[in-house]
Design a protein around this motif. Structure first.
Motif, PDB file in Angstrom:
ATOM      1  N   ALA A  44       0.909  -1.101  -0.049  1.00  0.00           N
ATOM      2  CA  ALA A  44       0.132   0.095  -0.210  1.00  0.00           C
ATOM      3  C   ALA A  44       1.029   1.380  -0.081  1.00  0.00           C
ATOM      4  O   ALA A  44       0.447   2.245  -0.673  1.00  0.00           O
ATOM      5  N   LEU A  45       1.836   1.204   0.820  1.00  0.00           N
ATOM      6  CA  LEU A  45       2.906   2.493   0.860  1.00  0.00           C
ATOM      7  C   LEU A  45       3.434   2.623  -0.518  1.00  0.00           C
ATOM      8  O   LEU A  45       3.707   3.785  -0.907  1.00  0.00           O
ATOM      9  N   LEU A  46       3.939   1.537  -1.148  1.00  0.00           N
ATOM     10  CA  LEU A  46       4.837   1.839  -2.412  1.00  0.00           C
ATOM     11  C   LEU A  46       3.561   2.282  -3.615  1.00  0.00           C
ATOM     12  O   LEU A  46       3.927   2.945  -4.512  1.00  0.00           O
ATOM     13  N   GLY A  47       2.290   2.105  -3.391  1.00  0.00           N
ATOM     14  CA  GLY A  47       1.124   2.630  -4.346  1.00  0.00           C
ATOM     15  C   GLY A  47       1.472   4.037  -4.106  1.00  0.00           C
ATOM     16  O   GLY A  47       1.149   4.994  -4.902  1.00  0.00           O
ATOM     17  N   LEU A  62       1.532   2.233 -12.479  1.00  0.00           N
ATOM     18  CA  LEU A  62       1.905   1.058 -11.408  1.00  0.00           C
ATOM     19  C   LEU A  62       1.505   1.285 -10.042  1.00  0.00           C
ATOM     20  O   LEU A  62       1.456   0.365  -9.331  1.00  0.00           O
ATOM     21  N   ALA A  63       1.376   2.600  -9.697  1.00  0.00           N
ATOM     22  CA  ALA A  63       0.501   2.836  -8.304  1.00  0.00           C
ATOM     23  C   ALA A  63      -0.589   2.078  -8.193  1.00  0.00           C
ATOM     24  O   ALA A  63      -1.029   1.460  -7.317  1.00  0.00           O
ATOM     25  N   LEU A  64      -1.422   2.399  -9.271  1.00  0.00           N
ATOM     26  CA  LEU A  64      -2.764   1.785  -9.359  1.00  0.00           C
ATOM     27  C   LEU A  64      -2.591   0.162  -8.997  1.00  0.00           C
ATOM     28  O   LEU A  64      -3.358  -0.687  -8.363  1.00  0.00           O
ATOM     29  N   TRP A  66      -0.172  -1.482  -7.591  1.00  0.00           N
ATOM     30  CA  TRP A  66       0.084  -1.864  -6.217  1.00  0.00           C
ATOM     31  C   TRP A  66      -1.125  -1.559  -5.123  1.00  0.00           C
ATOM     32  O   TRP A  66      -1.135  -2.362  -4.193  1.00  0.00           O
ATOM     33  N   PHE A  67      -1.701  -0.521  -5.423  1.00  0.00           N
ATOM     34  CA  PHE A  67      -2.878  -0.406  -4.487  1.00  0.00           C
ATOM     35  C   PHE A  67      -3.904  -1.462  -4.850  1.00  0.00           C
ATOM     36  O   PHE A  67      -4.482  -2.021  -3.746  1.00  0.00           O
ATOM     37  N   ALA A  68      -4.207  -2.061  -5.939  1.00  0.00           N
ATOM     38  CA  ALA A  68      -5.077  -3.318  -6.301  1.00  0.00           C
ATOM     39  C   ALA A  68      -4.424  -4.496  -5.523  1.00  0.00           C
ATOM     40  O   ALA A  68      -5.329  -5.282  -4.850  1.00  0.00           O
ATOM     41  N   ILE A  69      -3.226  -4.714  -5.561  1.00  0.00           N
ATOM     42  CA  ILE A  69      -2.694  -5.804  -4.963  1.00  0.00           C
ATOM     43  C   ILE A  69      -2.797  -5.790  -3.569  1.00  0.00           C
ATOM     44  O   ILE A  69      -3.302  -6.642  -2.867  1.00  0.00           O
ATOM     45  N   ALA A  70      -2.603  -4.436  -2.833  1.00  0.00           N
ATOM     46  CA  ALA A  70      -2.843  -4.450  -1.549  1.00  0.00           C
ATOM     47  C   ALA A  70      -4.222  -4.558  -1.062  1.00  0.00           C
ATOM     48  O   ALA A  70      -4.601  -5.296  -0.216  1.00  0.00           O
ATOM     49  N   ALA A  71      -5.163  -3.902  -1.805  1.00  0.00           N
ATOM     50  CA  ALA A  71      -6.791  -3.969  -1.640  1.00  0.00           C
ATOM     51  C   ALA A  71      -7.010  -5.445  -1.726  1.00  0.00           C
ATOM     52  O   ALA A  71      -7.887  -5.827  -0.867  1.00  0.00           O
ATOM     53  N   ASP A  72      -6.696  -6.173  -2.640  1.00  0.00           N
ATOM     54  CA  ASP A  72      -7.073  -7.740  -2.628  1.00  0.00           C
ATOM     55  C   ASP A  72      -6.827  -8.397  -1.552  1.00  0.00           C
ATOM     56  O   ASP A  72      -7.232  -9.519  -1.352  1.00  0.00           O
ATOM     57  N   ALA A  73      -5.547  -8.127  -0.947  1.00  0.00           N
ATOM     58  CA  ALA A  73      -4.999  -8.628   0.247  1.00  0.00           C
ATOM     59  C   ALA A  73      -5.698  -8.172   1.473  1.00  0.00           C
ATOM     60  O   ALA A  73      -5.312  -8.705   2.671  1.00  0.00           O
ATOM     61  N   GLY A  74      -6.605  -7.127   1.467  1.00  0.00           N
ATOM     62  CA  GLY A  74      -7.403  -6.585   2.517  1.00  0.00           C
ATOM     63  C   GLY A  74      -7.290  -5.392   3.046  1.00  0.00           C
ATOM     64  O   GLY A  74      -7.733  -5.234   4.272  1.00  0.00           O
TER      65      GLY A  74
END
Length: 253
Positions: A44-47, A62-64, A66-74
């Motif tokens: 999330a911080l990377l995003g 790319l920010a988008l 990483w936000f998606a990856i973190a969001a999918d992880a909760g």
């Protein structure tokens, strides 16, 4: 040689945030390393740093991702930031309907920022059907969670009797709480009430604080409102609001 950190170091999100203030480049390397180790907070911080270009080259698409990856992880704030990206077209085509999907999920999970952003769409009918009652409920819940901006807007609904029975006394209390919590719009609202009650010295102090921290959009709208004030000390502030707006690169138009 790649950047290396011990596992216990990359898990410390607070340390990474503190490092961003002091050594943004080194912090960015640490965040990238932690994100690669599937540390959700670091993802999330990377995003966020990719979105801001802080310590790393700005890259909104790319920010988008990483936000998606973190969001999918909760990660709830990452879910909220996905909404922000879709609302404003950061790394994607602006899509208020898609933004509403992410804000709704964050709001349903009880995130104050998700509640606030979802309420903003509901109040204006952007991406969703306009629903002032639901917007009010979201602002109220976020306000009770301590969200400063929601405190101000909840106060506005109460003052105007929008989707509820008007309650100026309670509205003014929320304005004060918003001001004390650091929201410049809440500070302006609180100052305006104080001025209307003749407490000009206190009002001036809050108008000054809102001037100090307010952004260009706020200053553009608020400055002209001060021109109609009855007290000349408040009217003088209108010129200073305009001057500060120009300093921030804004336009008076």
């Amino acid at each position: 040689m790649g950047f290396e950190m011990r596992r216990e170091e990359v898990l410390d999100a607070d340390s990474l945030r503190a490092m961003l203030d002091e050594q943004p480049g080194r912090a960015a390397q640490a965040i990238v390393a932690a994100a690669g180790q599937n540390v959700v907070e670091a993802q999330a911080l990377l995003g966020q740093i990719l979105l801001d270009g802080r310590g790393i080259a700005q890259d909104q698409p790319l920010a988008l991702r990483w936000f998606a990856i973190a969001a999918d992880a909760g990660h709830l704030m990452a879910r909220n930031m996905l909404g922000r990206c879709h609302e404003h077209g950061w790394g994607c085509t602006a899509d208020a309907q898609e933004a509403a999907v992410h804000y709704r999920l964050a709001a349903a999970a009880g995130l104050d920022w998700g509640l606030y952003n979802y309420a903003n769409l509901l109040s204006t009918g952007r991406g969703v059907a306009q629903d002032q009652e639901l917007a009010l409920a979201c602002y109220r819940k976020a306000a009770n969670l301590g969200h400063a901006k929601s405190m101000n807007l909840y106060g506005r609904y109460l003052e105007q009797g929008l989707a509820c029975k008007a309650n100026p006394a309670e509205a003014f209390d929320w304005y004060e709480r918003s001001a004390e919590a650091g929201d410049f719009r809440g500070q302006f609202s609180h100052a305006s009430v104080l001025a209307s009650k003749g407490q000009v010295d206190l009002a001036l102090a809050w108008f000054e604080e809102a001037l100090r921290i307010g952004n260009a959009n706020f200053l553009r709208v608020s400055g002209p409102q001060l021109e109609s004030a009855g007290d000349p000390r408040i009217k003088v502030l209108a010129v200073r609001y305009q001057a500060r707006l120009l300093e921030l690169g804004g336009s008076l138009a």
